[in-house]
Motif scaffolding. Structure first.
Motif, PDB file in Angstrom:
ATOM      1  N   LEU A  18      32.573  35.614  41.464  1.00  0.00           N
ATOM      2  CA  LEU A  18      32.700  35.516  40.013  1.00  0.00           C
ATOM      3  C   LEU A  18      31.752  34.477  39.432  1.00  0.00           C
ATOM      4  N   ALA A  19      31.500  34.590  38.142  1.00  0.00           N
ATOM      5  CA  ALA A  19      30.873  33.518  37.376  1.00  0.00           C
ATOM      6  C   ALA A  19      31.979  32.857  36.560  1.00  0.00           C
ATOM      7  N   GLU A  20      32.089  31.542  36.678  1.00  0.00           N
ATOM      8  CA  GLU A  20      33.168  30.821  35.991  1.00  0.00           C
ATOM      9  C   GLU A  20      32.619  30.046  34.799  1.00  0.00           C
ATOM     10  N   ILE A  21      33.308  30.177  33.670  1.00  0.00           N
ATOM     11  CA  ILE A  21      32.959  29.484  32.434  1.00  0.00           C
ATOM     12  C   ILE A  21      34.116  28.548  32.113  1.00  0.00           C
ATOM     13  N   ASP A  67      24.100  43.697  38.638  1.00  0.00           N
ATOM     14  CA  ASP A  67      22.657  43.487  38.553  1.00  0.00           C
ATOM     15  C   ASP A  67      22.367  42.713  37.271  1.00  0.00           C
ATOM     16  N   ASP A  68      22.794  41.448  37.261  1.00  0.00           N
ATOM     17  CA  ASP A  68      22.698  40.623  36.057  1.00  0.00           C
ATOM     18  C   ASP A  68      22.505  39.166  36.448  1.00  0.00           C
ATOM     19  N   GLU A  69      22.342  38.312  35.448  1.00  0.00           N
ATOM     20  CA  GLU A  69      22.091  36.897  35.724  1.00  0.00           C
ATOM     21  C   GLU A  69      23.255  36.231  36.448  1.00  0.00           C
ATOM     22  N   PHE A  70      24.497  36.597  36.105  1.00  0.00           N
ATOM     23  CA  PHE A  70      25.649  36.013  36.792  1.00  0.00           C
ATOM     24  C   PHE A  70      25.623  36.361  38.273  1.00  0.00           C
ATOM     25  N   GLY A  71      25.250  37.588  38.593  1.00  0.00           N
ATOM     26  CA  GLY A  71      25.149  37.978  39.994  1.00  0.00           C
ATOM     27  C   GLY A  71      24.055  37.219  40.711  1.00  0.00           C
ATOM     28  N   ARG A  72      22.921  37.060  40.034  1.00  0.00           N
ATOM     29  CA  ARG A  72      21.803  36.353  40.651  1.00  0.00           C
ATOM     30  C   ARG A  72      22.114  34.873  40.850  1.00  0.00           C
ATOM     31  N   VAL A  73      22.856  34.280  39.931  1.00  0.00           N
ATOM     32  CA  VAL A  73      23.272  32.881  40.089  1.00  0.00           C
ATOM     33  C   VAL A  73      24.116  32.721  41.353  1.00  0.00           C
ATOM     34  N   ASN A  74      25.052  33.642  41.557  1.00  0.00           N
ATOM     35  CA  ASN A  74      25.917  33.567  42.733  1.00  0.00           C
ATOM     36  C   ASN A  74      25.151  33.795  44.029  1.00  0.00           C
ATOM     37  N   ASP A  91      25.819  45.965  42.306  1.00  0.00           N
ATOM     38  CA  ASP A  91      26.213  47.186  41.597  1.00  0.00           C
ATOM     39  C   ASP A  91      25.266  47.411  40.421  1.00  0.00           C
ATOM     40  N   PRO A  92      24.648  48.596  40.308  1.00  0.00           N
ATOM     41  CA  PRO A  92      23.693  48.825  39.231  1.00  0.00           C
ATOM     42  C   PRO A  92      24.328  49.056  37.859  1.00  0.00           C
ATOM     43  N   GLU A  93      25.647  49.252  37.830  1.00  0.00           N
ATOM     44  CA  GLU A  93      26.305  49.587  36.569  1.00  0.00           C
ATOM     45  C   GLU A  93      27.338  48.549  36.126  1.00  0.00           C
ATOM     46  N   LEU A  94      28.225  48.137  37.039  1.00  0.00           N
ATOM     47  CA  LEU A  94      29.290  47.219  36.669  1.00  0.00           C
ATOM     48  C   LEU A  94      28.788  45.780  36.639  1.00  0.00           C
ATOM     49  N   PRO A  95      29.303  44.948  35.722  1.00  0.00           N
ATOM     50  CA  PRO A  95      28.854  43.554  35.646  1.00  0.00           C
ATOM     51  C   PRO A  95      29.518  42.683  36.693  1.00  0.00           C
ATOM     52  N   THR A  96      28.922  41.538  36.941  1.00  0.00           N
ATOM     53  CA  THR A  96      29.552  40.534  37.801  1.00  0.00           C
ATOM     54  C   THR A  96      30.862  40.080  37.174  1.00  0.00           C
ATOM     55  N   GLY A  97      31.877  39.874  37.990  1.00  0.00           N
ATOM     56  CA  GLY A  97      33.168  39.405  37.495  1.00  0.00           C
ATOM     57  C   GLY A  97      33.072  38.024  36.868  1.00  0.00           C
ATOM     58  N   THR A  98      34.007  37.727  35.965  1.00  0.00           N
ATOM     59  CA  THR A  98      34.007  36.433  35.281  1.00  0.00           C
ATOM     60  C   THR A  98      35.408  35.824  35.260  1.00  0.00           C
ATOM     61  N   ALA A  99      35.422  34.506  35.123  1.00  0.00           N
ATOM     62  CA  ALA A  99      36.670  33.763  34.940  1.00  0.00           C
ATOM     63  C   ALA A  99      36.414  32.690  33.886  1.00  0.00           C
ATOM     64  N   PHE A 100      37.192  32.711  32.817  1.00  0.00           N
ATOM     65  CA  PHE A 100      37.139  31.664  31.802  1.00  0.00           C
ATOM     66  C   PHE A 100      38.345  30.759  32.027  1.00  0.00           C
ATOM     67  N   VAL A 101      38.105  29.456  32.060  1.00  0.00           N
ATOM     68  CA  VAL A 101      39.156  28.504  32.429  1.00  0.00           C
ATOM     69  C   VAL A 101      39.288  27.424  31.361  1.00  0.00           C
ATOM     70  N   ARG A 102      40.548  27.114  30.994  1.00  0.00           N
ATOM     71  CA  ARG A 102      40.798  25.980  30.114  1.00  0.00           C
ATOM     72  C   ARG A 102      41.993  25.198  30.639  1.00  0.00           C
ATOM     73  N   TYR A 103      41.890  23.881  30.541  1.00  0.00           N
ATOM     74  CA  TYR A 103      42.966  23.019  31.009  1.00  0.00           C
ATOM     75  C   TYR A 103      43.881  22.629  29.859  1.00  0.00           C
ATOM     76  N   MET A 115      38.023  40.725  36.678  1.00  0.00           N
ATOM     77  CA  MET A 115      37.793  40.724  38.121  1.00  0.00           C
ATOM     78  C   MET A 115      37.685  42.139  38.669  1.00  0.00           C
ATOM     79  N   TRP A 116      38.756  42.900  38.635  1.00  0.00           N
ATOM     80  CA  TRP A 116      38.769  44.183  39.325  1.00  0.00           C
ATOM     81  C   TRP A 116      38.233  45.324  38.484  1.00  0.00           C
ATOM     82  N   THR A 117      37.907  45.077  37.204  1.00  0.00           N
ATOM     83  CA  THR A 117      37.165  46.071  36.420  1.00  0.00           C
ATOM     84  C   THR A 117      35.687  45.701  36.370  1.00  0.00           C
ATOM     85  N   SER A 118      35.291  44.782  37.217  1.00  0.00           N
ATOM     86  CA  SER A 118      33.887  44.368  37.357  1.00  0.00           C
ATOM     87  C   SER A 118      33.333  44.918  38.665  1.00  0.00           C
ATOM     88  N   ALA A 119      32.148  44.447  39.055  1.00  0.00           N
ATOM     89  CA  ALA A 119      31.553  44.867  40.324  1.00  0.00           C
ATOM     90  C   ALA A 119      32.473  44.578  41.507  1.00  0.00           C
TER      91      ALA A 119
END
Length: 326
Positions: A18-21, A67-74, A91-103, A115-119
């Protein structure tokens, strides 16, 4: 030696990348615009395997990114940590998974996942993945993935292949009490536990894994787990350190390091990555616990889920410079 030696082949992990924000302010969720920082490479299996590779163990990851910047970062981060990524699908179609976190003010966290609707959710067994598993010496499993109908068959297949060639399996149960009512997931957990050599539970998970009440006797829980074939149990106790129950009734406890917590995400995964890698490299239980405690503690001092993962030299310096709790 409980775990197969590093020379047999890499430790592998299967699961989400995942890419975490991360929100830069403390508050009550994401109901209004707030400042954010990221992306950080993330996903519990990816954090584990990055720490495994960073400390010097042979390591490989099986997962999928877009196949995006988040995937390449990982991918760039995993490669930098010495992790074999030939088993990571782009994956050429689905985006890299993401997680947004706040404390929140009380220290708890709010997550918004894709997560599971992503690559990550489109992962399938390929020839490249088969090649990685065929040469692996150890499989580490995240218990949260046992309820996933896409990932579970891959985990079971990988475990069977690795055990057949003399390899070993570790399991971080990361179990939720809510899953106790899910008969299918419970059956998968039982299957996985029967193949597990090393269990890495937290205090509460120890009793859930042993199918006992939380106020039960710890020694009885350990005996029950040993009776099903598990040979080593490293219990994560947070600020109280960690304890390993090993062969011949040996018990080893190591106190925690005293640090200021900035971001707790990934601490348990770094603990596991360091413990598995050092044990496979031939270190004693005592040495492995010290490195594992240091890896988890160092990681929480930095913002980002794997930004504090340490090399062996970095962890040696951390151990030398950091006080331990009584």
């Amino acid at each position: 030696m409980t775990l197969a030696p590093d020379s047999l082949g890499p430790t592998i992990c299967v699961g989400e990348i995942l890419a975490e924000i991360v929100a830069t302010t403390v508050g009550d969720g994401f109901s209004e615009p707030i400042p954010l920082i990221g992306p950080y490479p993330s996903g519990a299996p990816a954090i584990f395997i990055a720490q495994c590779g960073r400390i010097g163990g042979a390591a490989a990851m099986i997962g999928a990114v877009g196949d995006d910047e988040f995937g390449r970062v990982n991918l760039a981060r995993l490669k930098r940590e010495g992790v074999d990524v030939t088993g990571v699908i782009t994956d050429p179609e689905l985006p890299t998974g993401t997680a947004f976190v706040r404390y929140r003010p009380d220290g708890s966290r709010d997550f918004v996942f894709n997560m599971w609707t992503s690559a990550a959710g489109g992962l399938v067994w390929t020839k490249a993945i088969d090649a990685v598993v065929s040469r692996a010496g150890h499989l580490h499993v995240m218990g949260t993935l046992l309820g996933n109908p896409v990932i579970w068959p891959m985990i079971e297949r990988a475990a069977q292949m690795i055990k057949a060639r003399g390899g070993t399996v570790s399991l971080d149960p990361n179990m939720r009490k809510e899953l106790q009512t899910d008969a299918e997931t419970g059956a998968r957990m039982s299957t996985m536990m029967a193949m597990t050599d090393l269990l890495l539970p937290s205090d509460d998970e120890l009793y859930i894994a042993a199918e006992m009440q939380a106020d039960s006797d710890e020694e009885q829980a350990i005996e029950r787990l040993f009776s099903i074939g598990i040979s080593e149990i490293a219990v994560k106790r947070g600020a109280q350190g960690s304890t390993t129950y090993g062969p011949a009734d040996t018990v080893t406890h190591v106190p925690a390091f005293a640090v200021k917590e900035i971001d707790p995400t990934g601490a348990g995964d770094c603990f596991g990555g360091a413990y598995v890698a050092t044990r496979r490299l031939g270190m004693s239980i005592d040495q492995a616990l010290i490195y594992a405690n240091a890896a988890g503690a160092r990681n929480v001092t930095v913002l980002g889920p794997m930004e504090g993962a340490g090399t062996r030299d970095e962890l040696d310096a951390f151990i030398a410079e950091t006080e331990r709790r009584a």
